[in-house]
Enzyme design. Structure first.
Site, PDB file in Angstrom:
ATOM      1  N   GLU A  24      35.208  34.271  53.701  1.00  0.00           N
ATOM      2  CA  GLU A  24      34.879  33.281  54.733  1.00  0.00           C
ATOM      3  C   GLU A  24      35.219  33.805  56.121  1.00  0.00           C
ATOM      4  O   GLU A  24      34.457  33.652  57.060  1.00  0.00           O
ATOM      5  CB  GLU A  24      35.640  31.995  54.466  1.00  0.00           C
ATOM      6  CG  GLU A  24      35.117  31.325  53.196  1.00  0.00           C
ATOM      7  CD  GLU A  24      35.671  29.931  53.045  1.00  0.00           C
ATOM      8  OE1 GLU A  24      36.672  29.613  53.705  1.00  0.00           O
ATOM      9  OE2 GLU A  24      35.095  29.158  52.272  1.00  0.00           O
ATOM     10  N   CYS A  57      40.690  23.364  49.548  1.00  0.00           N
ATOM     11  CA  CYS A  57      42.142  23.523  49.662  1.00  0.00           C
ATOM     12  C   CYS A  57      42.532  24.998  49.762  1.00  0.00           C
ATOM     13  O   CYS A  57      43.657  25.326  50.101  1.00  0.00           O
ATOM     14  CB  CYS A  57      42.830  22.864  48.477  1.00  0.00           C
ATOM     15  SG  CYS A  57      41.891  22.927  46.961  1.00  0.00           S
ATOM     16  N   HIS A  58      41.597  25.885  49.497  1.00  0.00           N
ATOM     17  CA  HIS A  58      41.923  27.320  49.579  1.00  0.00           C
ATOM     18  C   HIS A  58      42.087  27.744  51.040  1.00  0.00           C
ATOM     19  O   HIS A  58      42.547  28.823  51.334  1.00  0.00           O
ATOM     20  CB  HIS A  58      40.817  28.121  48.902  1.00  0.00           C
ATOM     21  CG  HIS A  58      39.499  28.020  49.562  1.00  0.00           C
ATOM     22  ND1 HIS A  58      38.547  27.090  49.190  1.00  0.00           N
ATOM     23  CD2 HIS A  58      38.988  28.722  50.585  1.00  0.00           C
ATOM     24  CE1 HIS A  58      37.496  27.265  49.986  1.00  0.00           C
ATOM     25  NE2 HIS A  58      37.730  28.239  50.848  1.00  0.00           N
ATOM     26  N   ASN A 100      46.161  16.239  42.701  1.00  0.00           N
ATOM     27  CA  ASN A 100      44.933  15.475  42.961  1.00  0.00           C
ATOM     28  C   ASN A 100      43.950  16.253  43.801  1.00  0.00           C
ATOM     29  O   ASN A 100      43.591  15.830  44.871  1.00  0.00           O
ATOM     30  CB  ASN A 100      45.290  14.220  43.762  1.00  0.00           C
ATOM     31  CG  ASN A 100      45.302  13.022  42.869  1.00  0.00           C
ATOM     32  OD1 ASN A 100      45.721  13.079  41.787  1.00  0.00           O
ATOM     33  ND2 ASN A 100      44.840  11.949  43.335  1.00  0.00           N
ATOM     34  N   TYR A 110      50.258  24.314  55.535  1.00  0.00           N
ATOM     35  CA  TYR A 110      50.601  23.000  54.971  1.00  0.00           C
ATOM     36  C   TYR A 110      51.326  22.173  56.030  1.00  0.00           C
ATOM     37  O   TYR A 110      51.115  20.979  56.147  1.00  0.00           O
ATOM     38  CB  TYR A 110      51.493  23.178  53.743  1.00  0.00           C
ATOM     39  CG  TYR A 110      50.786  23.891  52.628  1.00  0.00           C
ATOM     40  CD1 TYR A 110      49.926  23.195  51.780  1.00  0.00           C
ATOM     41  CD2 TYR A 110      50.948  25.251  52.448  1.00  0.00           C
ATOM     42  CE1 TYR A 110      49.277  23.847  50.757  1.00  0.00           C
ATOM     43  CE2 TYR A 110      50.293  25.905  51.426  1.00  0.00           C
ATOM     44  CZ  TYR A 110      49.463  25.206  50.584  1.00  0.00           C
ATOM     45  OH  TYR A 110      48.815  25.857  49.578  1.00  0.00           O
TER      46      TYR A 110
END
Length: 87
Positions: free
Chosen positions: A79, A51-52, A44, A21
DNA sequence: ATAATGACGTGAT
DNA sequence: AATCACGCCATTA
Protein backbone atom coordinates in the site's frame (compact mmCIF):
# COMPACT_ATOMS: atom_id res chain seq x y z
CA UNK A 1 -19.31 2.64 22.10
CA UNK A 2 -15.60 3.05 22.05
CA UNK A 3 -15.31 -0.03 19.92
CA UNK A 4 -17.51 1.36 17.17
CA UNK A 5 -15.66 4.64 17.24
CA UNK A 6 -12.31 2.92 16.90
CA UNK A 7 -13.51 0.80 14.01
CA UNK A 8 -14.87 3.86 12.28
CA UNK A 9 -11.57 5.70 12.67
CA UNK A 10 -9.57 2.76 11.42
CA UNK A 11 -11.86 2.55 8.43
CA UNK A 12 -11.05 6.21 7.77
CA UNK A 13 -7.35 5.52 7.46
CA UNK A 14 -6.21 6.33 3.91
CA UNK A 15 -4.16 3.84 1.89
CA UNK A 16 -0.45 3.84 2.58
CA UNK A 17 -1.10 5.52 5.90
CA UNK A 18 -0.43 3.85 9.21
CA UNK A 19 -1.77 4.99 12.55
CA UNK A 20 -0.59 3.82 15.90
CA UNK A 21 -2.99 2.29 18.40
CA UNK A 22 -2.33 5.25 20.62
CA UNK A 23 -3.32 7.65 17.85
CA UNK A 24 -6.48 5.73 17.16
CA UNK A 25 -7.34 5.62 20.84
CA UNK A 26 -6.78 9.33 21.10
CA UNK A 27 -8.89 9.97 18.02
CA UNK A 28 -11.54 7.75 19.55
CA UNK A 29 -11.59 10.00 22.58
CA UNK A 30 -9.63 7.89 25.03
CA UNK A 31 -5.93 8.67 24.95
CA UNK A 32 -3.99 5.87 26.51
CA UNK A 33 -6.38 3.15 25.51
CA UNK A 34 -3.95 1.78 22.97
CA UNK A 35 -4.25 -1.68 24.45
CA UNK A 36 -7.98 -1.50 24.42
CA UNK A 37 -7.89 -0.59 20.73
CA UNK A 38 -5.82 -3.61 19.85
CA UNK A 39 -8.02 -5.71 22.03
CA UNK A 40 -11.11 -4.51 20.21
CA UNK A 41 -9.77 -5.48 16.80
CA UNK A 42 -8.66 -8.82 18.07
CA UNK A 43 -11.99 -9.76 19.56
CA UNK A 44 -14.22 -7.96 17.06
CA UNK A 45 -12.50 -7.29 13.82
CA UNK A 46 -14.66 -6.20 10.93
CA UNK A 47 -13.75 -7.29 7.35
CA UNK A 48 -14.37 -3.71 6.25
CA UNK A 49 -11.81 -2.45 8.73
CA UNK A 50 -8.23 -2.34 7.41
CA UNK A 51 -6.85 -3.01 10.85
CA UNK A 52 -3.53 -3.86 9.19
CA UNK A 53 -2.98 -0.12 8.86
CA UNK A 54 -2.84 0.18 12.61
CA UNK A 55 0.58 -0.42 14.06
CA UNK A 56 2.46 0.35 17.24
CA UNK A 57 3.92 3.72 18.11
CA UNK A 58 7.36 2.20 17.61
CA UNK A 59 6.52 1.83 13.95
CA UNK A 60 6.63 -1.92 14.36
CA UNK A 61 3.78 -4.32 13.86
CA UNK A 62 2.32 -6.62 16.45
CA UNK A 63 -0.20 -9.16 15.39
CA UNK A 64 -2.79 -9.96 12.83
CA UNK A 65 -5.44 -12.58 12.82
CA UNK A 66 -5.51 -12.72 9.07
CA UNK A 67 -2.32 -14.34 7.83
CA UNK A 68 -0.02 -13.21 10.59
CA UNK A 69 2.23 -10.19 11.01
CA UNK A 70 4.13 -11.11 7.89
CA UNK A 71 1.10 -10.76 5.67
CA UNK A 72 0.31 -7.52 7.42
CA UNK A 73 3.77 -6.15 6.78
CA UNK A 74 3.61 -7.15 3.13
CA UNK A 75 0.23 -5.50 2.80
CA UNK A 76 1.49 -2.28 4.33
CA UNK A 77 4.57 -2.25 2.14
CA UNK A 78 2.41 -2.76 -0.90
CA UNK A 79 0.00 0.00 0.00
CA UNK A 80 2.77 2.39 0.89
CA UNK A 81 4.55 1.72 -2.37
CA UNK A 82 1.36 2.21 -4.35
CA UNK A 83 0.75 5.46 -2.55
CA UNK A 84 4.21 6.75 -3.37
CA UNK A 85 4.61 5.47 -6.86
CA UNK A 86 1.52 6.16 -8.51
CA UNK A 87 -1.81 5.94 -7.25
C1' DA B 1 -20.39 -7.28 38.97
C1' DT B 2 -15.62 -9.07 39.26
C1' DA B 3 -11.46 -11.05 37.36
C1' DA B 4 -8.43 -11.92 33.72
C1' DT B 5 -6.60 -10.80 29.10
C1' DG B 6 -4.19 -8.20 25.49
C1' DA B 7 -2.79 -6.57 18.15
C1' DC B 8 0.28 -1.04 23.66
C1' DG B 9 3.22 2.67 25.59
C1' DT B 10 6.70 4.64 28.41
C1' DG B 11 10.36 4.48 31.67
C1' DA B 12 14.18 2.31 33.66
C1' DT B 13 18.08 -0.86 33.57
C1' DA C 1 20.31 -0.02 21.29
C1' DA C 2 17.90 -3.83 23.45
C1' DT C 3 15.38 -5.86 27.16
C1' DC C 4 12.52 -5.96 31.53
C1' DA C 5 8.90 -4.33 34.22
C1' DC C 6 4.88 -1.57 35.30
C1' DG C 7 0.76 0.90 34.25
C1' DC C 8 -3.60 1.79 31.51
C1' DC C 9 -8.11 1.12 29.16
C1' DA C 10 -11.86 -1.37 27.16
C1' DT C 11 -13.52 -5.92 26.02
C1' DT C 12 -14.61 -10.57 27.07
C1' DA C 13 -15.29 -14.68 30.01
Amino acid sequence: MFKDRVLRIVASIPSGKTLSYKEVAEAAGSPGAARAVGNIMKGNYNPAIPCHRVIRSDGKLCGYNRGGTEAKRALLEKEKLSQIVGK
